[in-house]
Design a protein around this motif. Structure first.
Motif, PDB file in Angstrom:
ATOM      1  N   VAL A  70       0.843  -1.190   0.000  1.00 56.36           N
ATOM      2  CA  VAL A  70       0.000   0.000   0.000  1.00 56.36           C
ATOM      3  C   VAL A  70       0.886   1.251   0.000  1.00 56.36           C
ATOM      4  CG1 VAL A  70      -1.703   1.313   1.325  1.00 56.36           C
ATOM      5  CG2 VAL A  70      -1.925  -1.163   1.117  1.00 56.36           C
ATOM      6  N   ALA A  71       1.976   1.210   0.743  1.00 58.44           N
ATOM      7  CA  ALA A  71       2.876   2.367   0.797  1.00 58.44           C
ATOM      8  C   ALA A  71       3.449   2.681  -0.583  1.00 58.44           C
ATOM      9  CB  ALA A  71       4.000   2.103   1.794  1.00 58.44           C
ATOM     10  N   ASP A  72       3.769   1.657  -1.367  1.00 62.20           N
ATOM     11  CA  ASP A  72       4.283   1.873  -2.721  1.00 62.20           C
ATOM     12  C   ASP A  72       3.232   2.550  -3.592  1.00 62.20           C
ATOM     13  OD1 ASP A  72       6.678   0.597  -2.098  1.00 62.20           O
ATOM     14  OD2 ASP A  72       5.953  -1.359  -2.789  1.00 62.20           O
ATOM     15  N   ILE A  73       1.990   2.112  -3.472  1.00 61.01           N
ATOM     16  CA  ILE A  73       0.926   2.636  -4.318  1.00 61.01           C
ATOM     17  C   ILE A  73       0.542   4.050  -3.906  1.00 61.01           C
ATOM     18  CG2 ILE A  73      -1.489   2.305  -4.999  1.00 61.01           C
ATOM     19  CD1 ILE A  73      -0.921  -0.736  -4.640  1.00 61.01           C
TER      20      ILE A  73
END
Length: 83
Positions: free
Chosen positions: A52-55
């Motif tokens: 989620v952090a990447d997105i």
């Protein structure tokens, strides 16, 4: 069941109706796994797994965090779906 033949280069043609049923297009990559039953071809995912952090990082917003109220207030009246 359908038959196919391996070429002298080790290439195997996947029958057209099977490719169509899976919507497989030319250039699709497969993972090849040897199993007791034979060889398993598994289509590779189009996108690598991401956290989620990447997105979230792709959103591009830099600045202070906003509350839901501040975000709603920034949208012109009649444009917010309150459901």
């Amino acid at each position: 069941m359908q038959l196919t033949r391996m070429s002298s280069k080790g290439q195997v043609v996947i029958p057209r109706d099977i490719r169509a049923a899976h919507a497989w297009e030319p250039g699709l990559e497969f993972e090849v796994e040897d199993s007791p039953e034979g060889v398993l071809l598994r289509p590779r995912a189009h996108f690598p797994r991401a956290s989620v952090a990447d997105i979230i990082g792709c959103a591009g917003y830099v600045g202070p965090r906003r509350t839901l109220t501040e975000m709603r207030d920034a949208v012109p009246p009649g444009q917010v779906d309150e459901t």
